[in-house]
Each structure stands twice: as C-alpha cells, then as structure tokens.
Write a protein that holds these residues in place. Structure first.
Motif: not given
Length: 287
Positions: A89, A98-101, A121, A123
């Motif tokens: 993440n 604002q964590w994104k995988s 990443i 979104m």
C-alpha cells in the motif's frame, strides 16, 4: 426511447475510448520500462569479489560483524543482481491518509549500483498510476504517469533526485546483503552497541555518496535505516527531510537472511509519516 439509445451509444463510445487509452498507455509504458531496464543492464560492471569471506568483517564494529555472521555464511556468493516483486500500500496524501494498493517489479544491480522500480498504484477500478522510480548510471529517475500516458511529475533538481534515488538503493540493501560488505565499498563506523553508520559512494569520482544510520535488533538483524536529509516534495518545494526505512519478517533466501516486509516513512517535526508498506512476494538473485 430515442434518448436512452443515444445515451447508451454515448456510454459505449466513452467506454471504448477509455479502453483504447488503457491499452495504448500500457503498451507505451511497457516500452519505456524495457528501455530503462536496457539502460540499467548497460551500466553493469564486473564483480571484483566472487565470494564473501568472514575474514573481511574481523575489524568491523561488533554489531555490524554480528549482522554479517547472522545473515551470511562464509563463502556466500556475491550478489550481482536481484529481481524483486512487491505488493502493498502507498499513501498518496502528504498530510492525511490516502492509502492505495500497489504492485511492482524491481530490478537491482549491485555494480554499478542501480535499480528500476516499475509500479502500478490502483486509483480506482480500471484506473492506475504507473510509476518508474530508478537510479541508472548515476541518474535519478522518478516518473509517475496516469494510465501510463499523462505525466504527473513534479519539479526536482537532477542532483537532488540522483542523491535521493541512490539513498533508496543503499537503504534497501538488506534485500541484497552482500552489497553492504566492505569489499563492496561500504565503510562502517560504530555509533553505539546497537547502531552503526554506513557510507557508500558511486561513480569513479565518488560525486554521489550517502551515509545512513543503521539500527540492529536483539537478533543481530537490521531493524531500521535512516538518512538525516533526503529530498522530499512539499507542495512545489523540495525540503530535505529525515527519512527512515524499517525492515522485518526475515526469511532465508539462497542461504541468506533477508527481510520480506518493510515500511518507509518521512520523519517530520510533528511526527513519523509512513507512505510505503510492502511485502516481497517473489525474490531471485544472480551471483
């Protein structure tokens, strides 16, 4: 019903255009990645040492010598390259959460020091930011791109970027631990019984160099590394900020103990700000 048919047709056209952009962006990005990897391979130098000898750590600080005795076996072949696959993440917010995988593939060579990190990443469903983060032949590269087509790159000087990316190579060397040996150019100095400083220079003139503080845990393994000043984007400004990497979950790979989990963070005056948390899902070496 005519307006419904028109709306559906419009949606189909938009979807087709978007799908086309995704395909074109992916193809363009793949081509750029191949070019970067080719450049990286072209900078490779022959290894000066084939195997690790326990004799080379005899005069190192005790905590550093203990680390090498813990993670390496006498006669361990010297790593010349590594291929790493990550999942984890990434925090896209400088101020909030604002964590994104993400998923990524990384290629590393140890002489001349360099790497290419190729990341995706997520979104939103079907929408990804592609990222190249690299250090190639003394040059730092950071290229985020929406769908692989629209650049999101900020302004940073070539010197700051090269220094920051070289620090990343050095900080992640626990994944390729023979690169931390004195025979590979690293100079170690004791700080206290649990910490030591490590310095490495790149290039014939040593113009790019980095010194990091390395902390070891009770098991003798690297627990964290720290740089006192690494270039960070704060709005449109570059601020040299303390940076820390933490490494844990050590497992044996090719006879060596390496961490499979990590976290990177900026150390601001108001507290520690993690922005990257990753797990190694595949790891292979060349010797």
């Amino acid at each position: 019903m005519t307006w419904i048919a028109s709306l559906l047709l419009a949606l189909l056209v938009v979807a087709a255009i978007f799908a086309g952009l995704v395909i074109v962006g992916r193809a363009s990005w793949t081509s750029k990645t191949r070019g970067l990897l080719a450049r990286l391979e072209s900078t490779r130098l022959p290894s000066t040492t084939l195997r690790y000898s326990a004799q080379e750590i005899e005069h190192l600080p005790a905590t550093v010598a203990r680390y090498f005795r813990t993670v390496l076996k006498d006669g361990q072949p010297i790593i010349t390259a590594a291929s790493v696959v990550h999942a984890g993440n990434f925090n896209l917010s400088a101020a909030g959460e604002q964590w994104k995988s993400f998923t990524s593939a990384q290629r590393v060579i140890t002489r001349r020091p360099g790497f290419v990190w190729d990341a995706r990443i997520a979104m939103a469903p079907g929408i990804a930011v592609y990222v190249h983060d690299a250090y190639v032949g003394g040059e730092g590269i950071l290229t985020p791109s929406l769908l692989g087509l629209l650049s999101m790159q900020g302004e940073i000087s070539k010197r700051d970027l090269a220094a920051a990316e070289f620090m990343r190579f050095f900080a992640e060397a626990a994944w390729y631990p023979t690169a931390l040996l004195p025979s590979q150019g690293v100079q170690w100095h004791a700080v206290d019984e649990h910490t030591a400083s490590a310095t490495l220079a790149d290039g014939a003139d040593g113009r790019i160099s980095a010194t990091m503080l390395v902390s070891f845990n009770q098991a003798g393994l690297i627990e964290s590394v720290r740089f006192e000043a690494r270039a960070a984007m704060v709005g449109k400004l570059i601020v040299h900020t303390p940076w820390e990497g933490r490494w844990f979950n050590y497992h044996e790979r090719n006879g060596m103990l390496v961490p499979l989990n990590g976290e990177a963070a900026w150390l601001h005056a108001d507290g520690r700000k993690p922005y990257w948390r990753g797990t190694i899902t595949a790891l292979s070496y060349e010797f």
